[in-house]
Design an enzyme around this catalytic site. Sequence first.
Site, mmCIF file in Angstrom:
data_model
loop_
_atom_site.group_PDB
_atom_site.id
_atom_site.type_symbol
_atom_site.label_atom_id
_atom_site.label_comp_id
_atom_site.label_asym_id
_atom_site.label_seq_id
_atom_site.Cartn_x
_atom_site.Cartn_y
_atom_site.Cartn_z
ATOM 1 N N ASP A 81 -7.605 -7.076 64.640
ATOM 2 C CA ASP A 81 -8.134 -8.701 64.602
ATOM 3 C C ASP A 81 -7.596 -9.262 65.856
ATOM 4 O OD1 ASP A 81 -8.986 -7.944 61.940
ATOM 5 O OD2 ASP A 81 -8.208 -9.796 60.950
ATOM 6 N N CYS A 122 -3.423 -1.977 59.200
ATOM 7 C CA CYS A 122 -3.582 -3.374 59.416
ATOM 8 C C CYS A 122 -4.540 -4.028 58.662
ATOM 9 C CB CYS A 122 -4.138 -3.395 60.986
ATOM 10 S SG CYS A 122 -2.655 -3.039 62.133
ATOM 11 N N ASP A 123 -4.872 -5.290 59.152
ATOM 12 C CA ASP A 123 -5.427 -6.251 58.278
ATOM 13 C C ASP A 123 -6.578 -6.002 57.158
ATOM 14 O OD1 ASP A 123 -3.899 -7.292 60.512
ATOM 15 O OD2 ASP A 123 -5.052 -9.324 60.381
ATOM 16 N N LYS A 124 -7.474 -5.380 57.610
ATOM 17 C CA LYS A 124 -8.687 -4.955 56.687
ATOM 18 C C LYS A 124 -8.736 -3.611 56.126
ATOM 19 C CE LYS A 124 -9.951 -9.130 57.711
ATOM 20 N NZ LYS A 124 -8.864 -9.195 58.660
ATOM 21 N N CYS A 195 1.765 -6.145 63.323
ATOM 22 C CA CYS A 195 2.510 -7.422 63.938
ATOM 23 C C CYS A 195 3.700 -7.743 63.267
ATOM 24 C CB CYS A 195 1.441 -8.551 64.419
ATOM 25 S SG CYS A 195 0.248 -7.764 65.633
ATOM 26 N N GLU A 491 -11.430 -15.663 61.607
ATOM 27 C CA GLU A 491 -10.314 -16.103 61.619
ATOM 28 C C GLU A 491 -10.318 -17.276 62.546
ATOM 29 O OE1 GLU A 491 -7.572 -12.529 60.014
ATOM 30 O OE2 GLU A 491 -7.355 -13.278 62.129
ATOM 31 N N SER A 517 -5.834 -16.235 60.547
ATOM 32 C CA SER A 517 -4.826 -15.249 60.711
ATOM 33 C C SER A 517 -3.823 -15.473 59.807
ATOM 34 C CB SER A 517 -4.539 -15.231 62.208
ATOM 35 O OG SER A 517 -3.486 -14.311 62.235
#
Length: 616
Positions: A81, A122-124, A195, A491, A517
């Site tokens: 992202d 990570c995010d998704k 992150c 985002e 985000s």
Amino acid sequence: MPKYRSATTTHGRNMAGARALWRATGMTDDDFGKPIIAVVNSFTQFVPGHVHLRDLGKLVAEQIEASGGVAKEFNTIAVDDGIAMGHGGMLYSLPSRELIADSVEYMVNAHCADAMVCISNCDKITPGMLMASLRLNIPVIFVSGGPMEAGKTKLSNQIIKLDLIDAMIQGANPNVSDADSEQIERSACPTCGSCSGMFTANSMNCLTEALGLSQPANGSLLATHADRRDLFLNAGTRIVGLAKRYYEQDDASVLPRNIANKAAFENAMILDIAMGGSTNTVLHLLAAAQEGEIDFTMSDIDRLSRKVPHLCKVAPSGQKYHMEDVHRAGGVIGILGELDRAGLLNREVNNVLGKTLPETLEAYDVMLTKDESVKRMYSAGPAGIRTTKAFSQDCRWDSLDTDRQEGCIRSREYAYSQDGGLAVLYGNIAVDGCIVKTAGVDKESLIFRGPAKVYESQDDAVEAILGGKVVAGDVVVIRYEGPKGGPGMQEMLYPTTYLKSMGLGKSCALITDGRFSGGTSGLSIGHASPEAASGGIIGLVQDGDMIAIDIPSRSIVLDVAENELASRRETELARGDAAWTPHNRERQVSFALRAYAILATSADKGAVRDKSKLGG
């Protein structure tokens, strides 16, 4: 007694062709009849949270084989992202969640796998795999790649901690020199891993612990630390045990829908609120609940948000603590321990360890355990060495952070605030609700009123912010960026970041039908539902309209008379086929994204597909 799914392809003369192909993958006669475990990896060189995962699937697979199973690895896609942010690439981020879920279903069902180990980060990727796990409802264990070490640099003779968001803010701040900006950029992301703050990736990996689908320390143990290897090895051993319990002992308690039931979803949301997790977690938990046919909705989130205190304040809500500090304080289990002592958790839940919540806390809560190996695990710290390799260091903190008054994790009595880190707001501009990360909002901004500055794309909003057209007191409205209207629900990290860069981070609000985000902080309100593209009132806001935000009262109101809104709605509908689309926006949208938009629901439903359009 349930039959091994894999027996469909490994037993009977009519499956001679399938067995011949299995043999070509390395299987032998002795393997037919063993559980076939899918090792669902997400290695990619595009994403720092996944760059170190190449060999970890093999690590898990070898342990599965040693424990009496057959391991078969495959990969999913993974979108970064941060790299996709601020340009057309972000349109693909949320839709990739559905692709990941579908690809896992396709591979597992096509080959009749019996169970899964999901290697996410990570995010998704974690949400997509979680959706697939609850959809398939076969034994599963999640083990993530782990968080990145926090960046550190020396500015003005002081060592400061950094992360990706600092690099973005300072990079756009006209008052920061090129040299300082470059120094921050080079220091912000020093290692592999997700992150380093409580952004979406780490939030979701923490929530898998609360859901009972991952092992203790999964959400907080650094990607670089040697101790993390044990999580992968143990996952390989445990998944074979779970598969045998279900298929050979008819023990359905090990299935994900029985572990991650409604009580567990409530616990996960309680954890999320207490740790001020990313607002994206709301979207993903709602989506996962729908896949598991679990009655968990925005109303539940609203109810829980009103009683849960804020116990753990981590970047981006403050710069003192990052995930490495959460781990030192006891990780997710440490937060759950404080929530349990406050009487806020559902205790009758189980996990992939085969333990109840009280049993897990007794064994792994650093405030309770007498097990020195557990304390040693939570002492795992950063090395401060740039690397892309997993398990590359074995540094330890000298002591654990067990200060529940002023430490990273607080008890309820000493909470950062008695109001939790996330809240659901309702009002005419968001009839079905919207989300704000209260952990990142200054107390002075909890009640806010200002005139709207309306933009129909993130790009236009960014141009206006950097061009000085947004001033203190404004409420920036970015619409037609929802799941259907974007499409893809981008985002809005760049608009919120640039508000800070321009010195407006504490004097402006931002409302959108898009999302934020996990790195966003400030008065940033997202997921406005219904979205503009679905006829939501956010699509009727005009420049200068007054908008009143009252977080303590959980309200958000467009101060425009009902008859005026009705008139605006008639005007919009008069546009015919162009109604509820941007008035002036040029955006190239691929056929893949158009297909996503046709089925997408608004954020209050998790932005999942509208099953009614598919006959479901």
